[in-house]
Motif scaffolding. Structure first.
Motif, PDB file in Angstrom:
ATOM      1  N   PRO A 175      21.879  52.725  17.076  1.00  0.00           N
ATOM      2  CA  PRO A 175      23.211  52.566  17.149  1.00  0.00           C
ATOM      3  C   PRO A 175      23.916  52.676  15.359  1.00  0.00           C
ATOM      4  O   PRO A 175      23.188  52.172  14.668  1.00  0.00           O
ATOM      5  N   PHE A 176      24.861  53.087  15.346  1.00  0.00           N
ATOM      6  CA  PHE A 176      25.580  53.080  14.074  1.00  0.00           C
ATOM      7  C   PHE A 176      25.657  51.585  13.179  1.00  0.00           C
ATOM      8  O   PHE A 176      25.363  51.635  12.022  1.00  0.00           O
ATOM      9  N   SER A 177      25.695  50.719  13.911  1.00  0.00           N
ATOM     10  CA  SER A 177      25.900  49.427  13.553  1.00  0.00           C
ATOM     11  C   SER A 177      24.461  48.800  12.718  1.00  0.00           C
ATOM     12  O   SER A 177      24.715  47.907  12.253  1.00  0.00           O
ATOM     13  N   SER A 178      23.322  49.480  13.141  1.00  0.00           N
ATOM     14  CA  SER A 178      22.149  49.171  12.564  1.00  0.00           C
ATOM     15  C   SER A 178      21.826  50.035  11.432  1.00  0.00           C
ATOM     16  O   SER A 178      20.731  49.618  10.534  1.00  0.00           O
ATOM     17  N   TYR A 179      22.584  51.013  10.758  1.00  0.00           N
ATOM     18  CA  TYR A 179      22.350  51.423   9.404  1.00  0.00           C
ATOM     19  C   TYR A 179      23.123  50.733   8.324  1.00  0.00           C
ATOM     20  O   TYR A 179      24.107  49.916   8.509  1.00  0.00           O
ATOM     21  N   SER A 180      22.380  50.887   7.165  1.00  0.00           N
ATOM     22  CA  SER A 180      22.909  50.080   6.150  1.00  0.00           C
ATOM     23  C   SER A 180      23.827  50.613   5.371  1.00  0.00           C
ATOM     24  O   SER A 180      24.807  50.429   4.515  1.00  0.00           O
ATOM     25  N   ASP A 181      23.802  52.143   5.338  1.00  0.00           N
ATOM     26  CA  ASP A 181      24.631  52.997   4.454  1.00  0.00           C
ATOM     27  C   ASP A 181      25.985  52.810   5.128  1.00  0.00           C
ATOM     28  O   ASP A 181      26.198  53.232   6.239  1.00  0.00           O
ATOM     29  N   VAL A 182      27.097  52.837   4.183  1.00  0.00           N
ATOM     30  CA  VAL A 182      28.476  52.880   4.765  1.00  0.00           C
ATOM     31  C   VAL A 182      28.909  53.942   5.252  1.00  0.00           C
ATOM     32  O   VAL A 182      29.915  54.100   6.231  1.00  0.00           O
ATOM     33  N   ARG A 183      28.354  55.110   4.877  1.00  0.00           N
ATOM     34  CA  ARG A 183      28.827  56.540   5.424  1.00  0.00           C
ATOM     35  C   ARG A 183      28.105  56.407   6.880  1.00  0.00           C
ATOM     36  O   ARG A 183      28.501  57.552   7.581  1.00  0.00           O
ATOM     37  N   LEU A 184      27.252  55.752   7.190  1.00  0.00           N
ATOM     38  CA  LEU A 184      26.756  55.807   8.731  1.00  0.00           C
ATOM     39  C   LEU A 184      27.163  54.849   9.589  1.00  0.00           C
ATOM     40  O   LEU A 184      26.566  54.726  10.695  1.00  0.00           O
ATOM     41  N   ARG A 185      28.120  53.736   9.107  1.00  0.00           N
ATOM     42  CA  ARG A 185      28.673  52.582  10.034  1.00  0.00           C
ATOM     43  C   ARG A 185      29.737  53.248  10.696  1.00  0.00           C
ATOM     44  O   ARG A 185      30.207  54.190  10.621  1.00  0.00           O
ATOM     45  N   PRO A 186      29.896  52.527  12.015  1.00  0.00           N
ATOM     46  CA  PRO A 186      30.824  52.895  12.961  1.00  0.00           C
ATOM     47  C   PRO A 186      32.395  52.688  12.188  1.00  0.00           C
ATOM     48  O   PRO A 186      32.551  51.942  11.517  1.00  0.00           O
ATOM     49  N   CYS A 187      33.110  53.741  12.633  1.00  0.00           N
ATOM     50  CA  CYS A 187      34.681  53.520  11.941  1.00  0.00           C
ATOM     51  C   CYS A 187      35.107  52.553  12.684  1.00  0.00           C
ATOM     52  O   CYS A 187      34.877  52.375  13.941  1.00  0.00           O
TER      53      CYS A 187
END
Length: 174
Positions: free
Chosen positions: A13-25
């Protein structure tokens, strides 16, 4: 680095990535409303170029979350899920170039993936690659070039699809 190349589990899920470019909008930034597409979107990339591994085994902890992260059925082969992840990553009108096994384009069991492609992308070109282009696999492959539809284009496709289904249903019943 500055190339923004990421190495991680592509199905988390996007919520588990740390980079802001991979976070949910956020809901305000989201271009496709949740009635047309329920899972989270990232929508921060103009172009996605991918040569995903085909038929990989998905980790059990990731597989358990697939139904919340993707709309395609949980038993969809990884190459289909990669297409959906690319949709989630791309901005509207964003472009996709991806290597796919030919089965995505013609196998009966991949019909859901093709419907996903038609619903959310404009297909721009499909290039069939020569047999054995990849040394370690005899899998027939194609290059798919597509462009993500805008929210209005997705809604128009959905309206057309419903109308077409109604016509087919009426003809089947008669």
């Amino acid at each position: 680095g500055s190339a923004h190349v990421f190495k991680d589990d592509a199905f988390k899920p996007f919520s588990s990535y740390s980079d802001v470019r991979l976070r949910p909008c956020s809901e305000a930034q989201r271009t496709v409303d949740r009635t047309s597409y329920k899972p989270d979107l990232c929508e921060s990339f103009d172009v996605v170029i991918s040569n995903p591994p085909f038929g990989i085994t998905i980790a059990s902890e990731t597989r358990a979350k697939l139904n919340k992260t993707f709309t395609l059925p949980e038993n969809t082969p990884s190459e289909g899920l990669f297409l959906e992840r690319c949709f989630q990553l791309l901005k509207p009108k964003g472009r996709l170039a991806i290597v796919l096994p030919e089965s995505v384009l013609n196998a009966k069991e991949m019909a859901d993936v093709r419907l996903f492609l038609y619903r959310y992308y404009h297909l721009r070109a499909i290039v069939t690659m020569p047999r054995n282009i990849f040394i370690d696999t005899p899998t027939l492959t194609s290059l798919l070039f597509a462009q993500k539809k805008t929210a209005d284009e997705i809604k128009a496709w959905e309206a057309w699809w419903l109308a077409t289904e109604a016509v087919v249903e009426s003809k089947v019943k008669s």
